[in-house]
Design an enzyme around this catalytic site. Sequence first.
Site, PDB file in Angstrom:
ATOM      1  N   ARG A  82       0.844  -1.214   0.000  1.00 58.01           N
ATOM      2  CA  ARG A  82       0.000   0.000   0.000  1.00 58.01           C
ATOM      3  C   ARG A  82       0.874   1.258   0.000  1.00 58.01           C
ATOM      4  NH1 ARG A  82      -2.580  -3.925  -0.695  1.00 58.01           N
ATOM      5  NH2 ARG A  82      -4.392  -4.626   0.489  1.00 58.01           N
ATOM      6  N   SER A 112     -10.519   0.419   3.909  1.00 58.75           N
ATOM      7  CA  SER A 112      -9.732   0.076   5.113  1.00 58.75           C
ATOM      8  C   SER A 112      -9.100   1.348   5.667  1.00 58.75           C
ATOM      9  CB  SER A 112      -8.622  -0.905   4.764  1.00 58.75           C
ATOM     10  OG  SER A 112      -9.164  -2.054   4.194  1.00 58.75           O
ATOM     11  N   GLU A 147      -4.263   4.464   6.645  1.00 61.43           N
ATOM     12  CA  GLU A 147      -3.949   4.232   5.217  1.00 61.43           C
ATOM     13  C   GLU A 147      -4.301   5.420   4.306  1.00 61.43           C
ATOM     14  OE1 GLU A 147      -4.770   0.302   3.262  1.00 61.43           O
ATOM     15  OE2 GLU A 147      -5.974   1.558   1.931  1.00 61.43           O
TER      16      GLU A 147
HETATM   17  P1  FAD Z   1      -8.202   9.697  -4.335  1.00 64.71           P
HETATM   18  O1  FAD Z   1      -8.806   9.325  -3.038  1.00 64.71           O
HETATM   19  O2  FAD Z   1      -8.849  10.760  -5.133  1.00 64.71           O
HETATM   20  O3  FAD Z   1      -6.678  10.082  -4.085  1.00 64.71           O
HETATM   21  C1  FAD Z   1      -5.861   9.277  -3.280  1.00 64.71           C
HETATM   22  C2  FAD Z   1      -4.452   9.900  -3.256  1.00 64.71           C
HETATM   23  O4  FAD Z   1      -3.872   9.834  -4.559  1.00 64.71           O
HETATM   24  C3  FAD Z   1      -4.476  11.383  -2.889  1.00 64.71           C
HETATM   25  O5  FAD Z   1      -3.323  11.657  -2.135  1.00 64.71           O
HETATM   26  C4  FAD Z   1      -4.433  12.084  -4.237  1.00 64.71           C
HETATM   27  O6  FAD Z   1      -3.852  13.373  -4.172  1.00 64.71           O
HETATM   28  C5  FAD Z   1      -3.575  11.154  -5.056  1.00 64.71           C
HETATM   29  N1  FAD Z   1      -3.925  11.149  -6.488  1.00 64.71           N
HETATM   30  C6  FAD Z   1      -5.145  10.910  -7.036  1.00 64.71           C
HETATM   31  N2  FAD Z   1      -5.055  10.922  -8.385  1.00 64.71           N
HETATM   32  C7  FAD Z   1      -3.752  11.196  -8.684  1.00 64.71           C
HETATM   33  C8  FAD Z   1      -3.029  11.359  -9.899  1.00 64.71           C
HETATM   34  N3  FAD Z   1      -3.612  11.216 -11.109  1.00 64.71           N
HETATM   35  N4  FAD Z   1      -1.706  11.629  -9.826  1.00 64.71           N
HETATM   36  C9  FAD Z   1      -1.092  11.762  -8.631  1.00 64.71           C
HETATM   37  N5  FAD Z   1      -1.717  11.632  -7.446  1.00 64.71           N
HETATM   38  C10 FAD Z   1      -3.030  11.351  -7.484  1.00 64.71           C
HETATM   39  N6  FAD Z   1      -7.543   0.205  -1.776  1.00 64.71           N
HETATM   40  C11 FAD Z   1      -6.819  -0.921  -1.992  1.00 64.71           C
HETATM   41  O7  FAD Z   1      -5.595  -0.859  -2.139  1.00 64.71           O
HETATM   42  N7  FAD Z   1      -7.423  -2.150  -2.027  1.00 64.71           N
HETATM   43  C12 FAD Z   1      -8.752  -2.299  -1.878  1.00 64.71           C
HETATM   44  O8  FAD Z   1      -9.246  -3.415  -1.934  1.00 64.71           O
HETATM   45  C13 FAD Z   1      -9.534  -1.128  -1.628  1.00 64.71           C
HETATM   46  N8  FAD Z   1     -10.861  -1.232  -1.400  1.00 64.71           N
HETATM   47  C14 FAD Z   1     -11.595  -0.122  -1.111  1.00 64.71           C
HETATM   48  C15 FAD Z   1     -12.961  -0.261  -0.849  1.00 64.71           C
HETATM   49  C16 FAD Z   1     -13.734   0.855  -0.549  1.00 64.71           C
HETATM   50  C17 FAD Z   1     -15.211   0.679  -0.264  1.00 64.71           C
HETATM   51  C18 FAD Z   1     -13.134   2.136  -0.534  1.00 64.71           C
HETATM   52  C19 FAD Z   1     -13.973   3.347  -0.234  1.00 64.71           C
HETATM   53  C20 FAD Z   1     -11.774   2.285  -0.778  1.00 64.71           C
HETATM   54  C21 FAD Z   1     -10.984   1.169  -1.074  1.00 64.71           C
HETATM   55  N9  FAD Z   1      -9.607   1.261  -1.330  1.00 64.71           N
HETATM   56  C22 FAD Z   1      -8.880   0.129  -1.587  1.00 64.71           C
HETATM   57  C23 FAD Z   1      -8.930   2.583  -1.297  1.00 64.71           C
HETATM   58  C24 FAD Z   1      -9.042   3.368  -2.641  1.00 64.71           C
HETATM   59  O9  FAD Z   1     -10.179   2.962  -3.371  1.00 64.71           O
HETATM   60  C25 FAD Z   1      -7.821   3.222  -3.535  1.00 64.71           C
HETATM   61  O10 FAD Z   1      -6.660   3.647  -2.868  1.00 64.71           O
HETATM   62  C26 FAD Z   1      -7.951   3.995  -4.849  1.00 64.71           C
HETATM   63  O11 FAD Z   1      -6.853   3.739  -5.693  1.00 64.71           O
HETATM   64  C27 FAD Z   1      -8.052   5.517  -4.634  1.00 64.71           C
HETATM   65  O12 FAD Z   1      -8.424   6.080  -5.886  1.00 64.71           O
HETATM   66  P2  FAD Z   1      -9.082   7.512  -5.964  1.00 64.71           P
HETATM   67  O13 FAD Z   1      -9.135   7.900  -7.411  1.00 64.71           O
HETATM   68  O14 FAD Z   1     -10.356   7.541  -5.239  1.00 64.71           O
HETATM   69  O15 FAD Z   1      -7.976   8.384  -5.219  1.00 64.71           O
HETATM   70  P1  NAP Z   2     -10.055 -10.794   4.649  1.00 66.40           P
HETATM   71  O1  NAP Z   2     -10.161 -11.685   3.461  1.00 66.40           O
HETATM   72  O2  NAP Z   2     -11.085 -10.867   5.723  1.00 66.40           O
HETATM   73  O3  NAP Z   2      -8.622 -10.972   5.302  1.00 66.40           O
HETATM   74  C1  NAP Z   2      -8.238 -10.185   6.430  1.00 66.40           C
HETATM   75  C2  NAP Z   2      -6.798  -9.761   6.243  1.00 66.40           C
HETATM   76  O4  NAP Z   2      -5.987 -10.918   6.220  1.00 66.40           O
HETATM   77  C3  NAP Z   2      -6.631  -9.046   4.924  1.00 66.40           C
HETATM   78  O5  NAP Z   2      -6.387  -7.713   5.201  1.00 66.40           O
HETATM   79  C4  NAP Z   2      -5.498  -9.747   4.205  1.00 66.40           C
HETATM   80  O6  NAP Z   2      -4.330  -8.950   4.046  1.00 66.40           O
HETATM   81  C5  NAP Z   2      -5.109 -10.893   5.126  1.00 66.40           C
HETATM   82  N1  NAP Z   2      -5.203 -12.173   4.388  1.00 66.40           N
HETATM   83  C6  NAP Z   2      -6.316 -12.932   4.200  1.00 66.40           C
HETATM   84  N2  NAP Z   2      -5.994 -14.062   3.519  1.00 66.40           N
HETATM   85  C7  NAP Z   2      -4.661 -13.991   3.274  1.00 66.40           C
HETATM   86  C8  NAP Z   2      -3.740 -14.839   2.609  1.00 66.40           C
HETATM   87  N3  NAP Z   2      -4.133 -15.996   2.064  1.00 66.40           N
HETATM   88  N4  NAP Z   2      -2.450 -14.441   2.520  1.00 66.40           N
HETATM   89  C9  NAP Z   2      -2.037 -13.273   3.048  1.00 66.40           C
HETATM   90  N5  NAP Z   2      -2.871 -12.412   3.703  1.00 66.40           N
HETATM   91  C10 NAP Z   2      -4.154 -12.774   3.811  1.00 66.40           C
HETATM   92  O7  NAP Z   2      -9.967  -9.276   4.151  1.00 66.40           O
HETATM   93  P2  NAP Z   2     -11.100  -8.270   3.681  1.00 66.40           P
HETATM   94  O8  NAP Z   2     -11.138  -7.152   4.618  1.00 66.40           O
HETATM   95  O9  NAP Z   2     -12.358  -9.015   3.338  1.00 66.40           O
HETATM   96  O10 NAP Z   2     -10.445  -7.705   2.333  1.00 66.40           O
HETATM   97  C11 NAP Z   2     -10.225  -8.567   1.243  1.00 66.40           C
HETATM   98  C12 NAP Z   2      -9.103  -8.004   0.384  1.00 66.40           C
HETATM   99  O11 NAP Z   2      -9.479  -6.715  -0.122  1.00 66.40           O
HETATM  100  C13 NAP Z   2      -7.809  -7.791   1.152  1.00 66.40           C
HETATM  101  O12 NAP Z   2      -6.719  -8.087   0.310  1.00 66.40           O
HETATM  102  C14 NAP Z   2      -7.827  -6.318   1.506  1.00 66.40           C
HETATM  103  O13 NAP Z   2      -6.532  -5.750   1.585  1.00 66.40           O
HETATM  104  C15 NAP Z   2      -8.578  -5.719   0.317  1.00 66.40           C
HETATM  105  N6  NAP Z   2      -9.328  -4.511   0.742  1.00 66.40           N
HETATM  106  C16 NAP Z   2      -8.624  -3.358   0.886  1.00 66.40           C
HETATM  107  C17 NAP Z   2      -9.273  -2.182   1.258  1.00 66.40           C
HETATM  108  C18 NAP Z   2      -8.518  -0.880   1.361  1.00 66.40           C
HETATM  109  O14 NAP Z   2      -9.149   0.165   1.471  1.00 66.40           O
HETATM  110  N7  NAP Z   2      -7.213  -0.914   1.330  1.00 66.40           N
HETATM  111  C19 NAP Z   2     -10.649  -2.206   1.518  1.00 66.40           C
HETATM  112  C20 NAP Z   2     -11.315  -3.411   1.398  1.00 66.40           C
HETATM  113  C21 NAP Z   2     -10.652  -4.560   1.009  1.00 66.40           C
HETATM  114  P3  NAP Z   2      -4.085  -7.925   2.841  1.00 66.40           P
HETATM  115  O15 NAP Z   2      -4.907  -6.728   3.153  1.00 66.40           O
HETATM  116  O16 NAP Z   2      -2.625  -7.676   2.931  1.00 66.40           O
HETATM  117  O17 NAP Z   2      -4.510  -8.572   1.563  1.00 66.40           O
END
Ligand code: FAD
Ligand code: NAP
Length: 334
Positions: free
Chosen positions: A163, A235, A330
């Site tokens: 991340r 998250s 995050e």
């Molecule tokens: P924004 O929120 O608009 O911006 C995020 C950051 O990036 C800010 O600092 C902004 O200034 C910068 N930025 C935006 N666009 C640019 C650009 N073109 N150039 C340079 N900087 C820029 N993240 C995960 O990693 N895994 C997930 O599974 C995941 N699940 C999510 C589920 C939900 C319900 C939500 C609400 C969020 C989730 N996220 C997840 C977080 C998020 O969706 C991601 O990080 C996504 O990539 C953010 O995109 P955005 O366009 O909304 O960015």
């Molecule tokens: P989950 O499946 O309930 O698992 C809980 C946590 O355990 C996750 O965060 C994941 O880490 C870790 N995990 C589960 N299985 C794993 C494996 N086989 N090997 C290594 N790590 C494992 O998680 P969840 O909340 O439903 O989310 C599912 C996936 O979507 C995850 O990968 C999570 O990161 C991603 N997600 C991200 C965001 C965001 O905003 N960043 C929001 C929603 C979901 P990791 O997170 O490192 O994968």
Amino acid sequence: MIQENVDLSTFNTLAISAKAQYFAEVKNQSQIQQALNFANDKSLPVLLLGGGSNLILTQDFKGLVIHIALQGLEWNELDSDWVEVTAQAGENWHQFVEQCMHRGGHGLENLALIPGTVGAAPIQNIGAYGVEIKDYLISLTALDRETGQVRAFSCSDCQFGYRDSLFKSQFPDRYIVLSVTFRLRRRAELQLGYGALEQALSEVESPTPKDLFNAVVAVRQSKLPDPLKLANAGSFFKNPVVTQDHFQHLKLKYQDMVAYPDPNGMKLAAGWLIDRSGWKGHRQGDVGVHDRQALVLVNYGRATGEEVLALAQRIQADIKKRFQVALEIEPRCY
Ligand code: FAD
Ligand code: NAP
């Protein structure tokens, strides 16, 4: 092109009602340059905005918000094994993943239904279910705000981590991502390692990329709140990594603790720590911890960014006290 005093509540998925002093939607490089010139002339700070799904607005933004809305896809069949696709930064990420899957470019299916834009995806190297964009990203182009030049970055130049990337930790705000290029597989190699996906597909004999895509969408819809119905930023905390010694010490007391091996020790599931501490479903005014996923903080109505952060800080302090683990937020706070 430049608007004044714009309410940002529909531009961030936590639906925080902060105002932008100035706001510009940009659809091409020349509009980006015009917006930057405007900000430079007035010595204003700039906030780059995609879908607003990974940021917390803690106050009104006294500067220029640049909403990245560059659109377009370029599809390049390399050979029978690989296809290269370049997407402009303002493309919607989920729709991009779906389109790649339909056109026979595979690998990104595990990242379906992640909100936001293509351009923001590399900022924190988005990841889900064992896949991160660094696994398929070949290069990107970005405008360097310091030199005014467009620069190409290879995957290794981006210094992707968990991340994290060069753009998030080392040079926040310096580079504006313009386009991202992925190399995708013609013959899918499905990543089904995560328990929830394995379970969802257990009845399917030979899952196709479409089955995987649909399973990811279904699992996410069953666990995560849809920001359009219940405002959230996904998250809220990263999963912390602790040493083996620390983990063994915790495991003696908490035998059901969820953890996974990591190159630097053990990765603890932050959601489990928060749930185990009794926060799941907790509500304080309009801010709460989601009742199905403890890692997600939600806005029930008129919560401010400061209130969201205050709850996050209480959770961080509690987790530190109980488990001696520091939870890192995050999304980026403004
Ligand atoms: P924004 O929120 O608009 O911006 C995020 C950051 O990036 C800010 O600092 C902004 O200034 C910068 N930025 C935006 N666009 C640019 C650009 N073109 N150039 C340079 N900087 C820029 N993240 C995960 O990693 N895994 C997930 O599974 C995941 N699940 C999510 C589920 C939900 C319900 C939500 C609400 C969020 C989730 N996220 C997840 C977080 C998020 O969706 C991601 O990080 C996504 O990539 C953010 O995109 P955005 O366009 O909304 O960015
Ligand atoms: P989950 O499946 O309930 O698992 C809980 C946590 O355990 C996750 O965060 C994941 O880490 C870790 N995990 C589960 N299985 C794993 C494996 N086989 N090997 C290594 N790590 C494992 O998680 P969840 O909340 O439903 O989310 C599912 C996936 O979507 C995850 O990968 C999570 O990161 C991603 N997600 C991200 C965001 C965001 O905003 N960043 C929001 C929603 C979901 P990791 O997170 O490192 O994968």
